[in-house]
Design a protein around this motif. Structure first.
Motif, PDB file in Angstrom:
ATOM      1  N   ASP A   6      11.257  12.631  -3.631  1.00  0.00           N
ATOM      2  CA  ASP A   6      10.391  11.868  -4.524  1.00  0.00           C
ATOM      3  C   ASP A   6       9.662  10.828  -3.687  1.00  0.00           C
ATOM      4  N   VAL A   7       8.355  10.955  -3.617  1.00  0.00           N
ATOM      5  CA  VAL A   7       7.544  10.009  -2.875  1.00  0.00           C
ATOM      6  C   VAL A   7       6.677   9.281  -3.892  1.00  0.00           C
ATOM      7  N   GLY A   8       7.010   8.034  -4.150  1.00  0.00           N
ATOM      8  CA  GLY A   8       6.276   7.296  -5.167  1.00  0.00           C
ATOM      9  C   GLY A   8       6.530   7.904  -6.526  1.00  0.00           C
ATOM     10  N   LYS A   9       5.459   8.290  -7.213  1.00  0.00           N
ATOM     11  CA  LYS A   9       5.593   8.859  -8.556  1.00  0.00           C
ATOM     12  C   LYS A   9       5.403  10.366  -8.564  1.00  0.00           C
ATOM     13  N   VAL A  10       5.222  10.966  -7.401  1.00  0.00           N
ATOM     14  CA  VAL A  10       4.963  12.400  -7.311  1.00  0.00           C
ATOM     15  C   VAL A  10       6.225  13.119  -6.859  1.00  0.00           C
ATOM     16  N   LYS A  11       6.632  14.114  -7.623  1.00  0.00           N
ATOM     17  CA  LYS A  11       7.770  14.918  -7.201  1.00  0.00           C
ATOM     18  C   LYS A  11       7.250  16.027  -6.292  1.00  0.00           C
ATOM     19  N   CYS A  17      -2.515  21.249  -4.251  1.00  0.00           N
ATOM     20  CA  CYS A  17      -2.093  20.450  -5.396  1.00  0.00           C
ATOM     21  C   CYS A  17      -1.457  19.142  -4.914  1.00  0.00           C
ATOM     22  N   LYS A  18      -1.370  18.156  -5.792  1.00  0.00           N
ATOM     23  CA  LYS A  18      -0.868  16.831  -5.413  1.00  0.00           C
ATOM     24  C   LYS A  18       0.607  16.828  -5.065  1.00  0.00           C
ATOM     25  N   SER A  19       1.356  17.785  -5.594  1.00  0.00           N
ATOM     26  CA  SER A  19       2.794  17.827  -5.327  1.00  0.00           C
ATOM     27  C   SER A  19       3.138  18.723  -4.143  1.00  0.00           C
ATOM     28  N   PRO A  74       3.939  19.773  -0.442  1.00  0.00           N
ATOM     29  CA  PRO A  74       4.563  19.039   0.665  1.00  0.00           C
ATOM     30  C   PRO A  74       3.577  18.728   1.797  1.00  0.00           C
ATOM     31  N   VAL A  75       2.590  19.578   1.992  1.00  0.00           N
ATOM     32  CA  VAL A  75       1.596  19.353   3.039  1.00  0.00           C
ATOM     33  C   VAL A  75       0.772  18.109   2.709  1.00  0.00           C
ATOM     34  N   VAL A  76       0.322  18.012   1.469  1.00  0.00           N
ATOM     35  CA  VAL A  76      -0.488  16.879   1.028  1.00  0.00           C
ATOM     36  C   VAL A  76       0.325  15.590   1.108  1.00  0.00           C
ATOM     37  N   VAL A  77       1.566  15.639   0.650  1.00  0.00           N
ATOM     38  CA  VAL A  77       2.417  14.451   0.650  1.00  0.00           C
ATOM     39  C   VAL A  77       2.667  13.977   2.078  1.00  0.00           C
ATOM     40  N   LEU A  78       2.885  14.893   2.998  1.00  0.00           N
ATOM     41  CA  LEU A  78       3.106  14.533   4.394  1.00  0.00           C
ATOM     42  C   LEU A  78       1.862  13.870   4.986  1.00  0.00           C
ATOM     43  N   LEU A  79       0.689  14.427   4.715  1.00  0.00           N
ATOM     44  CA  LEU A  79      -0.555  13.844   5.221  1.00  0.00           C
ATOM     45  C   LEU A  79      -0.770  12.447   4.646  1.00  0.00           C
ATOM     46  N   LYS A  80      -0.498  12.274   3.356  1.00  0.00           N
ATOM     47  CA  LYS A  80      -0.642  10.958   2.722  1.00  0.00           C
ATOM     48  C   LYS A  80       0.326   9.955   3.343  1.00  0.00           C
ATOM     49  N   ALA A  81       1.565  10.393   3.600  1.00  0.00           N
ATOM     50  CA  ALA A  81       2.567   9.508   4.187  1.00  0.00           C
ATOM     51  C   ALA A  81       2.147   9.078   5.595  1.00  0.00           C
ATOM     52  N   ARG A  82       1.610  10.012   6.383  1.00  0.00           N
ATOM     53  CA  ARG A  82       1.136   9.678   7.734  1.00  0.00           C
ATOM     54  C   ARG A  82      -0.036   8.708   7.677  1.00  0.00           C
ATOM     55  N   GLU A  83      -0.944   8.953   6.731  1.00  0.00           N
ATOM     56  CA  GLU A  83      -2.110   8.080   6.563  1.00  0.00           C
ATOM     57  C   GLU A  83      -1.669   6.663   6.189  1.00  0.00           C
ATOM     58  N   LYS A  84      -0.715   6.580   5.283  1.00  0.00           N
ATOM     59  CA  LYS A  84      -0.208   5.286   4.851  1.00  0.00           C
ATOM     60  C   LYS A  84       0.476   4.551   6.017  1.00  0.00           C
ATOM     61  N   ALA A  85       1.242   5.288   6.818  1.00  0.00           N
ATOM     62  CA  ALA A  85       1.923   4.696   7.961  1.00  0.00           C
ATOM     63  C   ALA A  85       0.917   4.200   9.005  1.00  0.00           C
TER      64      ALA A  85
END
Length: 59
Positions: free
Chosen positions: A5-10, A22-24, A26-37
């Motif tokens: 669970d990353v934020g509000k997205v499962k 799609c927003k859920s 794992p590729v998108v979530v990983l890219l978002k996490a790297r961008e945020k970091a």
């Protein structure tokens, strides 16, 4: 690897490879996490430089 669970997205377990991703996905979530970091690191670097600059003028 288990669901995360990353934020509000499962995050899904596996990418379905649809276009656009799609927003859920794992590729998108990983890219978002790297961008945020990267943003966080850049902000810390700016703060560090600002603090360093203040020390030089004060001394």
């Amino acid at each position: 690897m288990e669901h995360a669970d990353v934020g509000k997205v499962k995050v899904k377990k596996k990418c379905c490879r649809s276009t656009p991703r799609c927003k859920s996905c794992p590729v998108v979530v990983l890219l978002k996490a790297r961008e945020k970091a990267a943003k966080k690191a850049a902000k810390q670097e700016r703060k560090k430089e600002k603090k360093k600059g203040k020390k030089k003028t004060a001394a």
